[in-house]
Design an enzyme around this catalytic site. Sequence first.
Site, PDB file in Angstrom:
ATOM      1  N   GLN A  68       3.048   9.971   1.248  1.00 50.08           N
ATOM      2  CA  GLN A  68       4.337   9.279   1.173  1.00 50.08           C
ATOM      3  C   GLN A  68       5.132   9.659  -0.072  1.00 50.08           C
ATOM      4  O   GLN A  68       6.326   9.410  -0.132  1.00 50.08           O
ATOM      5  CB  GLN A  68       4.130   7.753   1.210  1.00 50.08           C
ATOM      6  CG  GLN A  68       3.574   7.263   2.535  1.00 50.08           C
ATOM      7  CD  GLN A  68       3.437   5.768   2.539  1.00 50.08           C
ATOM      8  OE1 GLN A  68       2.429   5.225   2.103  1.00 50.08           O
ATOM      9  NE2 GLN A  68       4.461   5.070   3.011  1.00 50.08           N
ATOM     10  N   CYS A  71       6.105  -0.233   6.943  1.00 58.35           N
ATOM     11  CA  CYS A  71       5.698   0.907   6.114  1.00 58.35           C
ATOM     12  C   CYS A  71       6.861   1.292   5.218  1.00 58.35           C
ATOM     13  O   CYS A  71       8.011   1.318   5.664  1.00 58.35           O
ATOM     14  CB  CYS A  71       5.348   2.071   7.048  1.00 58.35           C
ATOM     15  SG  CYS A  71       4.870   3.569   6.192  1.00 58.35           S
ATOM     16  N   LEU A  72       6.569   1.604   3.958  1.00 55.44           N
ATOM     17  CA  LEU A  72       7.631   1.991   3.022  1.00 55.44           C
ATOM     18  C   LEU A  72       8.330   3.274   3.479  1.00 55.44           C
ATOM     19  O   LEU A  72       9.462   3.532   3.075  1.00 55.44           O
ATOM     20  CB  LEU A  72       7.057   2.184   1.620  1.00 55.44           C
ATOM     21  CG  LEU A  72       6.539   0.907   0.935  1.00 55.44           C
ATOM     22  CD1 LEU A  72       5.873   1.254  -0.392  1.00 55.44           C
ATOM     23  CD2 LEU A  72       7.658  -0.107   0.731  1.00 55.44           C
ATOM     24  N   GLY A 121       0.821  -1.200   0.000  1.00 54.38           N
ATOM     25  CA  GLY A 121       0.000   0.000   0.000  1.00 54.38           C
ATOM     26  C   GLY A 121       0.854   1.248   0.000  1.00 54.38           C
ATOM     27  O   GLY A 121       2.039   1.202   0.372  1.00 54.38           O
ATOM     28  N   HIS A 168      -4.045   1.190   7.955  1.00 51.61           N
ATOM     29  CA  HIS A 168      -2.707   1.790   7.920  1.00 51.61           C
ATOM     30  C   HIS A 168      -2.644   2.938   6.911  1.00 51.61           C
ATOM     31  O   HIS A 168      -2.169   4.031   7.224  1.00 51.61           O
ATOM     32  CB  HIS A 168      -1.693   0.688   7.573  1.00 51.61           C
ATOM     33  CG  HIS A 168      -0.287   1.154   7.377  1.00 51.61           C
ATOM     34  ND1 HIS A 168       0.749   0.755   8.189  1.00 51.61           N
ATOM     35  CD2 HIS A 168       0.274   1.977   6.449  1.00 51.61           C
ATOM     36  CE1 HIS A 168       1.869   1.333   7.777  1.00 51.61           C
ATOM     37  NE2 HIS A 168       1.615   2.069   6.714  1.00 51.61           N
ATOM     38  N   GLU A 169      -3.155   2.684   5.699  1.00 53.01           N
ATOM     39  CA  GLU A 169      -3.055   3.703   4.640  1.00 53.01           C
ATOM     40  C   GLU A 169      -3.962   4.896   4.939  1.00 53.01           C
ATOM     41  O   GLU A 169      -3.581   6.041   4.674  1.00 53.01           O
ATOM     42  CB  GLU A 169      -3.383   3.102   3.270  1.00 53.01           C
ATOM     43  CG  GLU A 169      -2.458   1.978   2.810  1.00 53.01           C
ATOM     44  CD  GLU A 169      -0.979   2.299   2.897  1.00 53.01           C
ATOM     45  OE1 GLU A 169      -0.594   3.485   2.807  1.00 53.01           O
ATOM     46  OE2 GLU A 169      -0.187   1.356   3.093  1.00 53.01           O
ATOM     47  N   HIS A 227      -2.409   7.297   7.224  1.00 55.95           N
ATOM     48  CA  HIS A 227      -1.439   8.199   6.578  1.00 55.95           C
ATOM     49  C   HIS A 227      -2.103   9.519   6.161  1.00 55.95           C
ATOM     50  O   HIS A 227      -1.458  10.562   6.134  1.00 55.95           O
ATOM     51  CB  HIS A 227      -0.849   7.564   5.318  1.00 55.95           C
ATOM     52  CG  HIS A 227       0.366   6.705   5.553  1.00 55.95           C
ATOM     53  ND1 HIS A 227       1.549   7.204   6.051  1.00 55.95           N
ATOM     54  CD2 HIS A 227       0.592   5.384   5.318  1.00 55.95           C
ATOM     55  CE1 HIS A 227       2.447   6.218   6.118  1.00 55.95           C
ATOM     56  NE2 HIS A 227       1.893   5.101   5.684  1.00 55.95           N
TER      57      HIS A 227
HETATM   58 NI    NI Z   1       2.779   3.254   5.503  1.00 54.75          NI
END
Ligand code: NI
Length: 165
Positions: A51, A91-92, A46, A133-134, A137
């Site tokens: 991000q 998380c990226l 995701g 999670h997304e 963000h």
């Molecule tokens: Ni993330």
Amino acid sequence: MAIRQIRTIGDEILLHNTKPVKAITPRISMLIGDMLDTMYEAKGVGLAAPQVGILKQIVVIDVTEEGNNPLVLINPEIIELSGEQTGQEACLSVPGKAGIVTRANYAKVKAYNEHMEEIIVEGEELLARALQHEIDHLSGILYVSKVEDGIFDVNITEEEEKNEE
Ligand code: NI
């Protein structure tokens, strides 16, 4: 389509709130395409617009092994949560790390797709976790604020392999 730079923890933009998308302009379409490319390139499940440095309410998710079933969620809103799951999350924007987070095991989300049509997405387990999670963000919330015992290093073999190529 292009790969965009993924902002990492410490970058203040990750802590900001986001604005809803009003219409699918060519610019927004390009952003969505780039977010998908960037997510797949980074082998993530995701990615949220902040991000890649854009403070808009756009999320892309793909929890399939094959990476061939992308979900595009615009202005997503959680309308139902139930149950509980406790598990590892990453998380990226927090590369090489993971932590244990408790989330709802089921999530139901109302959103718009890339054609601005209203959609309802329901998921359990990994998909429910990715949705929560997304969407976090989009309010400037990172999973690291929800971990139970701090964050830890994870095996980065895959990244090492990629770097060797
Ligand atoms: Ni993330």
